[in-house]
Scaffold this motif. Structure first.
Motif: not given
Length: 392
Positions: A122-138
């Motif tokens: 509805a807004i205007g999509r520029v990609r269908d998938e997103i790279e994710v990064y692992a946000s891990s522990a202390f």
């Protein structure tokens, strides 16, 4: 042409849920139109929503009366109505922005669902998938081998960006980080979150050490309110400095970027005022040469909202993905899968069904009523009261 629906109900729903690390809380908002259509939103206070009942009261007492009875022709006019009616009294930041975010996301979900399109479409999509990064522990939680065990399932899904966390005993953490860097190899990008723990002198020492380990950014090393110290750090840090989960809207972001108080901007649609406001923040970053990587650390609706944010801003390539929250997403979420099995080659699909593609299982939510955190310090396993108050 069918007239736009009127909003008839705005309902906050708080839950608490014990993960394998600690008990967390979350605040969802359900918006209902007079034709029965429903939209879901979620707030975040940077780590779930520790004081969900506080934000629920803001939703009930402040924003619901401003939205109920209004026609939902478009989201932004109602978002502006909420902000303009309250900014001189309740303000634009903190609980006001967090609560407003949940309502705004729910409005986007509702209007997109009724239109039969995803929010990003509805807004205007520029990609269908997103790279994710692992946000891990202390890092203090164990040796490099311990962290490799945590990260293994994510690396197996093709994730090639990893963030770990330093604490008060940062010299010990550096030893563990050096071991982890050797084990991960050069092909894995490494970031560090310092959780607002340090003074400026220590943050400088830490930044110098991290540069030798090829760390790509140092996140929130100094408490977010100490802007002069942050500015001084950014001016000489050999490692890019990241802030954003405590920036509330475009004005906050522009001021931080204008004064060079960050190199990486981390807006969160569930914190900054909603999807539209987070988009404005992200789009403004290009003028300052600032990288944009959205913050995510809440429930399934929040993750979906930030995926749609990322899918509509060309400069956003990567989104935070905390694996400790997978049980939360699996337990409470409906619709598009968000767990590890949904990730392929490090990429998470943007939900493509109408609205955000994700909702709240209300029956499950009823089984996990909200419980205030009491004296526990959010974001710690031991609840140490001095966790984030300076150097060792």
């Amino acid at each position: 042409m069918t007239s736009a629906p009127a909003i008839v109900a705005v309902e906050p729903i708080g839950v608490s849920f014990g993960t394998d690390r600690e008990r967390m809380s979350f605040l969802f908002v359900k918006v209902t139109a007079d034709d029965g259509a429903v939209g879901w939103g979620e707030a975040c206070d940077s780590y779930g929503c520790s004081y969900a009942s506080v934000l629920a009261t803001v939703v009930d007492d402040v924003f619901a009366p401003l939205v109920i009875g209004q026609r939902l022709d478009a989201v932004d006019p109602l978002a502006d109505r909420m902000r303009l009616f309250t900014r001189r009294r309740l303000g634009d930041g903190w609980v006001a922005a967090q609560a407003r975010s949940a309502v705004e996301i729910a409005l986007w979900d509702l209007v997109a669902r009724r239109g039969g399109r995803s929010i990003s479409a509805a807004i205007g999509r520029v990609r269908d998938e997103i790279e994710v990064y692992a946000s891990s522990a202390f890092l203090e939680e164990g040796p490099a081998a311990h962290h490799l065990r945590i990260l293994g399932p994510l690396l197996d899904r093709g994730i090639r960006k990893v963030k770990v966390r330093t604490g008060p005993e940062w010299r010990d953490d550096l030893d563990t980080l050096a071991d982890l860097r050797r084990e991960l190899g050069d092909e894995i990008e490494l970031m560090v979150d310092a959780s607002e723990t340090y003074t400026l002198p220590t943050a400088r020492l830490l930044a110098d050490a991290l540069s030798r380990l090829d760390v790509r950014w140092l996140e929130e090393p100094i408490p977010q309110g100490e802007r002069a110290a942050i500015e001084a750090l950014v001016a000489r840090s050999p490692v890019p400095v990241a802030y954003g989960e405590h920036l509330f809207g475009l004005s906050d972001a522009i001021e931080a970027m204008r004064r060079r108080q960050l190199d990486v901007l981390q807006p969160d649609a569930s914190t900054a005022g909603g999807i539209s406001e987070a988009r404005r923040m992200a789009e403004a970053a290009a003028s300052f040469g600032v990288r944009v990587v959205p913050h995510v650390c809440a429930g399934p609706v929040s993750l979906a909202a930030n995926l749609h944010l990322a899918a509509t801003v060309p400069a956003i390539r990567t989104v935070e993905y905390p694996p400790t929250l997978v049980p939360v997403w699996d337990t409470f979420g409906t619709g598009a899968p968000l767990g590890l099995d949904a990730i392929t080659d490090g990429m998470l699909p943007v939900p493509d069904s109408p609205g955000s593609g994700v909702g709240l299982d209300e029956a499950v939510a009823a089984d996990f009523p909200y419980e205030p955190p009491g004296v526990r310090a959010a974001g710690t396993t031991g609840g140490l009261p001095d966790r984030f108050v300076g150097d060792r």
